[in-house]
Write a protein that holds these residues in place. Structure first.
Motif, PDB file in Angstrom:
ATOM      1  N   GLU A 152       0.835  -1.206   0.000  1.00 45.47           N
ATOM      2  CA  GLU A 152       0.000   0.000   0.000  1.00 45.47           C
ATOM      3  C   GLU A 152       0.874   1.261   0.000  1.00 45.47           C
ATOM      4  O   GLU A 152       0.604   2.237  -0.706  1.00 45.47           O
ATOM      5  CB  GLU A 152      -0.929  -0.021   1.227  1.00 45.47           C
ATOM      6  N   ARG A 170       2.242   1.726  -3.415  1.00 42.55           N
ATOM      7  CA  ARG A 170       1.186   2.198  -4.324  1.00 42.55           C
ATOM      8  C   ARG A 170       0.986   3.713  -4.156  1.00 42.55           C
ATOM      9  O   ARG A 170       0.887   4.466  -5.125  1.00 42.55           O
ATOM     10  CB  ARG A 170      -0.120   1.448  -4.012  1.00 42.55           C
ATOM     11  N   PHE A 227       6.766  -0.289 -10.110  1.00 39.33           N
ATOM     12  CA  PHE A 227       6.191  -0.641  -8.802  1.00 39.33           C
ATOM     13  C   PHE A 227       7.133  -1.546  -8.002  1.00 39.33           C
ATOM     14  O   PHE A 227       7.339  -1.339  -6.802  1.00 39.33           O
ATOM     15  CB  PHE A 227       4.831  -1.323  -8.981  1.00 39.33           C
TER      16      PHE A 227
END
Ligand code: DC
Length: 233
Positions: free
Chosen positions: A158, A161, A176
């Motif tokens: 998270e 992100r 990512f």
């Protein structure tokens, strides 16, 4: 009840959990001083680089940090919501937020001599009165008597992100997997260093922010502050 609670709110947690945004907004809402201790480690790293000091030279960096005026001033339009940072009256708000600086600062934050100097400065600021103070060792070392301690976290995925969204807004398109790797590496360094590693204080309230908006986190903390600090009628 026993002693009146120190109206200090200590917020600890890993990089990228949203601590500084939440801490600043909470401080604004409550009218408390916001103390960003990470900015002080960043400022000390900047000082070392400016003076060509090895980032592992704890004695030299501690002496330099001790002799320097490190000031935190409230965020304004010029600083993109970040607290403004000055060293010996020179503004370094932007310089300390680069990716390079984020990578280098963990080395300096691991030096015991530097921590001793900065913890003293942080306690001095916290003594001024009601404050929200965030970092890694706040509830455990800096202000262990704080009336309210929060351990704010989110999963590494998270946090990666969120970082990706933040960087995309700045026109960057990072991978990512790379972001996740960098976050896991910083977590490892913060949690495994010999001096004051990141740990949850036994009396801290843990808030996991994966499924919460910033507003929800701020509201939750404001409610906790009200419950904690209300003076009985
Ligand atoms: O919160 P931040 O990313 O600005 O923190 C910068 C670095 O300083 C990070 O490596 C963790 C470290 N830090 C620390 O060791 N103790 C604190 N109280 C605050 C930050």
């Amino acid at each position: 009840m026993g002693h009146p609670q120190a109206r200090q709110i200590a917020i600890d947690g890993p990089a990228g959990a949203g601590k500084s945004t939440v801490a600043r907004r909470l401080a604004d809402k409550l009218g408390y001083l916001y103390i960003d201790t990470g900015a002080m480690y960043r400022a000390s790293t900047w000082l070392a680089l400016q003076n060509n000091i090895e980032l592992t030279d704890g004695d030299a960096i501690a002496a330099l940090a001790s002799a320097s005026k490190i000031q935190l001033k409230p965020a304004d339009a010029s600083s993109d919501g970040k607290i403004r940072v000055f060293v010996n009256d020179q503004e370094i708000t932007r310089e300390i937020r680069t990716n390079r600086m984020s990578d280098l600062v963990a080395t300096v934050a691991a030096l015991g001599q530097v921590r001793t100097i900065l913890v003293d400065k942080q306690r001095e600021l916290a003594r001024e009165g009601e404050c929200v103070i965030d970092g890694r060792d706040i509830g455990t070392v800096v202000v262990p008597d704080a009336g309210l301690k929060i351990f704010m976290t989110a999963s590494a995925e998270e946090r990666a992100r969120r970082r990706q969204i933040e960087l995309a807004a700045q026109g960057e398109n990072p991978d990512f997997a790379d972001l996740l790797k960098a976050i896991n590496e910083r977590d490892y360094l913060d949690m495994n260093r010999a001096v004051s590693p990141l740990t949850k204080a036994v009396d801290a309230v843990e808030i996991i922010t994966d499924d919460m908006s910033i507003d929800e986190v701020v509201q939750t903390l404001e409610n906790l502050a009200q419950e904690t600090f209300q003076t009985p009628a």
